[in-house]
Design a protein around this motif. Structure first.
Motif, PDB file in Angstrom:
ATOM      1  N   VAL A  29     -22.306 -12.218  34.707  1.00  0.00           N
ATOM      2  CA  VAL A  29     -21.112 -12.557  33.937  1.00  0.00           C
ATOM      3  C   VAL A  29     -19.971 -12.847  34.898  1.00  0.00           C
ATOM      4  CG1 VAL A  29     -20.444 -10.128  33.720  1.00  0.00           C
ATOM      5  CG2 VAL A  29     -19.556 -11.809  32.101  1.00  0.00           C
ATOM      6  N   ASN A  30     -19.153 -13.816  34.542  1.00  0.00           N
ATOM      7  CA  ASN A  30     -17.937 -14.090  35.303  1.00  0.00           C
ATOM      8  C   ASN A  30     -16.845 -13.182  34.768  1.00  0.00           C
ATOM      9  OD1 ASN A  30     -15.532 -15.059  36.359  1.00  0.00           O
ATOM     10  ND2 ASN A  30     -16.172 -17.195  36.271  1.00  0.00           N
ATOM     11  N   LEU A  31     -16.404 -12.253  35.579  1.00  0.00           N
ATOM     12  CA  LEU A  31     -15.461 -11.233  35.113  1.00  0.00           C
ATOM     13  C   LEU A  31     -14.001 -11.614  35.321  1.00  0.00           C
ATOM     14  CD1 LEU A  31     -17.303  -8.028  36.359  1.00  0.00           C
ATOM     15  CD2 LEU A  31     -17.130  -8.859  34.013  1.00  0.00           C
ATOM     16  N   ASP A  32     -13.729 -12.852  35.651  1.00  0.00           N
ATOM     17  CA  ASP A  32     -12.361 -13.251  35.966  1.00  0.00           C
ATOM     18  C   ASP A  32     -11.385 -12.974  34.825  1.00  0.00           C
ATOM     19  OD1 ASP A  32     -13.074 -16.184  38.050  1.00  0.00           O
ATOM     20  OD2 ASP A  32     -13.191 -14.028  38.428  1.00  0.00           O
ATOM     21  N   ASP A  33     -11.845 -13.055  33.570  1.00  0.00           N
ATOM     22  CA  ASP A  33     -10.964 -12.855  32.415  1.00  0.00           C
ATOM     23  C   ASP A  33     -11.125 -11.469  31.801  1.00  0.00           C
ATOM     24  OD1 ASP A  33     -11.617 -16.252  31.396  1.00  0.00           O
ATOM     25  OD2 ASP A  33      -9.966 -15.453  32.604  1.00  0.00           O
ATOM     26  N   TYR A  34     -11.735 -10.574  32.528  1.00  0.00           N
ATOM     27  CA  TYR A  34     -12.020  -9.244  32.000  1.00  0.00           C
ATOM     28  C   TYR A  34     -11.169  -8.182  32.694  1.00  0.00           C
ATOM     29  CZ  TYR A  34     -16.295 -10.850  29.695  1.00  0.00           C
ATOM     30  OH  TYR A  34     -17.201 -11.474  28.874  1.00  0.00           O
ATOM     31  N   ALA A  35     -11.053  -7.056  32.014  1.00  0.00           N
ATOM     32  CA  ALA A  35     -10.686  -5.816  32.683  1.00  0.00           C
ATOM     33  C   ALA A  35     -11.976  -5.025  32.876  1.00  0.00           C
ATOM     34  CB  ALA A  35      -9.704  -5.007  31.860  1.00  0.00           C
ATOM     35  N   ILE A  36     -12.097  -4.394  34.002  1.00  0.00           N
ATOM     36  CA  ILE A  36     -13.290  -3.611  34.310  1.00  0.00           C
ATOM     37  C   ILE A  36     -12.848  -2.262  34.836  1.00  0.00           C
ATOM     38  CG2 ILE A  36     -13.479  -4.594  36.640  1.00  0.00           C
ATOM     39  CD1 ILE A  36     -16.553  -4.429  36.273  1.00  0.00           C
ATOM     40  N   GLY A  37     -13.627  -1.243  34.554  1.00  0.00           N
ATOM     41  CA  GLY A  37     -13.215   0.070  35.019  1.00  0.00           C
ATOM     42  C   GLY A  37     -14.177   1.150  34.612  1.00  0.00           C
ATOM     43  N   TRP A  38     -13.621   2.346  34.401  1.00  0.00           N
ATOM     44  CA  TRP A  38     -14.437   3.533  34.270  1.00  0.00           C
ATOM     45  C   TRP A  38     -14.060   4.381  33.069  1.00  0.00           C
ATOM     46  CZ3 TRP A  38     -18.392   3.895  37.704  1.00  0.00           C
ATOM     47  CH2 TRP A  38     -18.336   3.041  38.805  1.00  0.00           C
ATOM     48  N   TRP A  39     -15.083   4.862  32.408  1.00  0.00           N
ATOM     49  CA  TRP A  39     -14.981   5.876  31.381  1.00  0.00           C
ATOM     50  C   TRP A  39     -15.740   7.098  31.890  1.00  0.00           C
ATOM     51  CZ3 TRP A  39     -14.206   4.791  25.733  1.00  0.00           C
ATOM     52  CH2 TRP A  39     -13.659   3.517  25.517  1.00  0.00           C
ATOM     53  N   ARG A  40     -15.500   8.212  31.220  1.00  0.00           N
ATOM     54  CA  ARG A  40     -16.334   9.373  31.498  1.00  0.00           C
ATOM     55  C   ARG A  40     -16.587  10.151  30.228  1.00  0.00           C
ATOM     56  NH1 ARG A  40     -12.330  13.199  35.192  1.00  0.00           N
ATOM     57  NH2 ARG A  40     -10.913  13.883  33.522  1.00  0.00           N
ATOM     58  N   HIS A  41     -17.735  10.842  30.229  1.00  0.00           N
ATOM     59  CA  HIS A  41     -18.130  11.649  29.092  1.00  0.00           C
ATOM     60  C   HIS A  41     -18.481  13.030  29.615  1.00  0.00           C
ATOM     61  CE1 HIS A  41     -20.641  11.884  25.126  1.00  0.00           C
ATOM     62  NE2 HIS A  41     -19.620  12.714  25.168  1.00  0.00           N
ATOM     63  N   ALA A  42     -17.580  13.953  29.371  1.00  0.00           N
ATOM     64  CA  ALA A  42     -17.774  15.325  29.827  1.00  0.00           C
ATOM     65  C   ALA A  42     -18.434  16.141  28.731  1.00  0.00           C
ATOM     66  CB  ALA A  42     -16.433  15.939  30.205  1.00  0.00           C
ATOM     67  N   PRO A  43     -19.158  17.188  29.092  1.00  0.00           N
ATOM     68  CA  PRO A  43     -19.814  18.033  28.096  1.00  0.00           C
ATOM     69  C   PRO A  43     -18.821  18.573  27.077  1.00  0.00           C
ATOM     70  CG  PRO A  43     -20.574  18.588  30.292  1.00  0.00           C
ATOM     71  CD  PRO A  43     -19.443  17.637  30.477  1.00  0.00           C
ATOM     72  N   CYS A  77     -19.350   2.662  34.016  1.00  0.00           N
ATOM     73  CA  CYS A  77     -18.628   1.429  34.286  1.00  0.00           C
ATOM     74  C   CYS A  77     -18.649   0.580  33.024  1.00  0.00           C
ATOM     75  CB  CYS A  77     -19.307   0.694  35.440  1.00  0.00           C
ATOM     76  SG  CYS A  77     -18.530  -0.867  35.898  1.00  0.00           S
ATOM     77  N   ALA A  78     -17.544  -0.089  32.719  1.00  0.00           N
ATOM     78  CA  ALA A  78     -17.466  -0.910  31.520  1.00  0.00           C
ATOM     79  C   ALA A  78     -16.517  -2.077  31.759  1.00  0.00           C
ATOM     80  CB  ALA A  78     -16.994  -0.070  30.329  1.00  0.00           C
ATOM     81  N   ALA A  79     -16.700  -3.116  30.952  1.00  0.00           N
ATOM     82  CA  ALA A  79     -15.858  -4.302  31.063  1.00  0.00           C
ATOM     83  C   ALA A  79     -15.528  -4.829  29.675  1.00  0.00           C
ATOM     84  CB  ALA A  79     -16.557  -5.378  31.889  1.00  0.00           C
ATOM     85  N   ASP A  80     -14.309  -5.302  29.524  1.00  0.00           N
ATOM     86  CA  ASP A  80     -13.873  -5.830  28.231  1.00  0.00           C
ATOM     87  C   ASP A  80     -13.019  -7.059  28.423  1.00  0.00           C
ATOM     88  OD1 ASP A  80     -13.691  -4.873  25.187  1.00  0.00           O
ATOM     89  OD2 ASP A  80     -11.805  -5.843  25.785  1.00  0.00           O
ATOM     90  N   ARG A  81     -13.232  -8.042  27.556  1.00  0.00           N
ATOM     91  CA  ARG A  81     -12.447  -9.272  27.643  1.00  0.00           C
ATOM     92  C   ARG A  81     -11.321  -9.297  26.603  1.00  0.00           C
ATOM     93  NH1 ARG A  81     -14.776 -15.492  27.824  1.00  0.00           N
ATOM     94  NH2 ARG A  81     -12.751 -16.494  28.073  1.00  0.00           N
ATOM     95  N   ASN A  82     -11.620  -8.955  25.385  1.00  0.00           N
ATOM     96  CA  ASN A  82     -10.624  -9.108  24.311  1.00  0.00           C
ATOM     97  C   ASN A  82      -9.452  -8.139  24.457  1.00  0.00           C
ATOM     98  OD1 ASN A  82     -12.004 -11.209  23.066  1.00  0.00           O
ATOM     99  ND2 ASN A  82     -13.222  -9.815  21.824  1.00  0.00           N
ATOM    100  N   LEU A  83      -9.757  -6.876  24.621  1.00  0.00           N
ATOM    101  CA  LEU A  83      -8.686  -5.889  24.760  1.00  0.00           C
ATOM    102  C   LEU A  83      -8.168  -5.819  26.189  1.00  0.00           C
ATOM    103  CD1 LEU A  83      -9.975  -2.922  22.561  1.00  0.00           C
ATOM    104  CD2 LEU A  83      -8.127  -4.527  22.041  1.00  0.00           C
ATOM    105  N   GLY A  84      -9.007  -6.167  27.142  1.00  0.00           N
ATOM    106  CA  GLY A  84      -8.592  -6.074  28.533  1.00  0.00           C
ATOM    107  C   GLY A  84      -8.255  -4.651  28.931  1.00  0.00           C
TER     108      GLY A  84
END
Length: 125
Positions: free
Chosen positions: A26-40, A95-102
């Protein structure tokens, strides 16, 4: 599309780890990319994101001042440098990426078009 995390592991409190997320397909130029976490026992939350278009960054209050996100746009890889780790940072990091919400997707802990499979980070006290 693949987002592949690496760099998780076990570390003592006060230590550091660096997570990497390699993106392909995927071309991520128009995306925001980053990190989520799920703790117990907690809900999954967006903790840090970076907008590929303008470099805007976001950090959740829980990690601000300790974690640093960066993006290697040439190699389509995003990093999360995690310093002064605490036991409460123990979680599976995605790791996750989103285009619409950025970048707002990470702020609101919503959306995301693509997800990695996750990397476990365990911080011992």
């Amino acid at each position: 599309v693949q987002l592949v995390e690496s760099g998780g592991g076990l570390v003592q409190a006060g230590g550091s780890l660096r997570l990497s997320c390699a993106a392909s397909g995927v071309n991520l130029d128009d995306y925001a990319i980053g990190w989520w976490r799920h703790a117990p026992g907690k809900e999954r939350e967006g903790i840090s994101g970076i907008s590929r278009s303008d470099g805007t960054t976001y950090y959740a209050d829980s990690v601000k001042g300790r974690f640093t996100i960066s993006s290697d746009n040439v190699n389509n890889t995003v990093y999360l440098q995690m310093d002064r780790l605490k036991p409460e940072d123990t979680a599976v990091y995605y790791c996750a990426a989103d285009r619409n919400l950025g970048i707002r997707g990470f702020i609101l802990s919503a959306g995301m078009d693509y997800w990695g499979k996750g990397a476990l980070v365990t911080v011992s006290s």
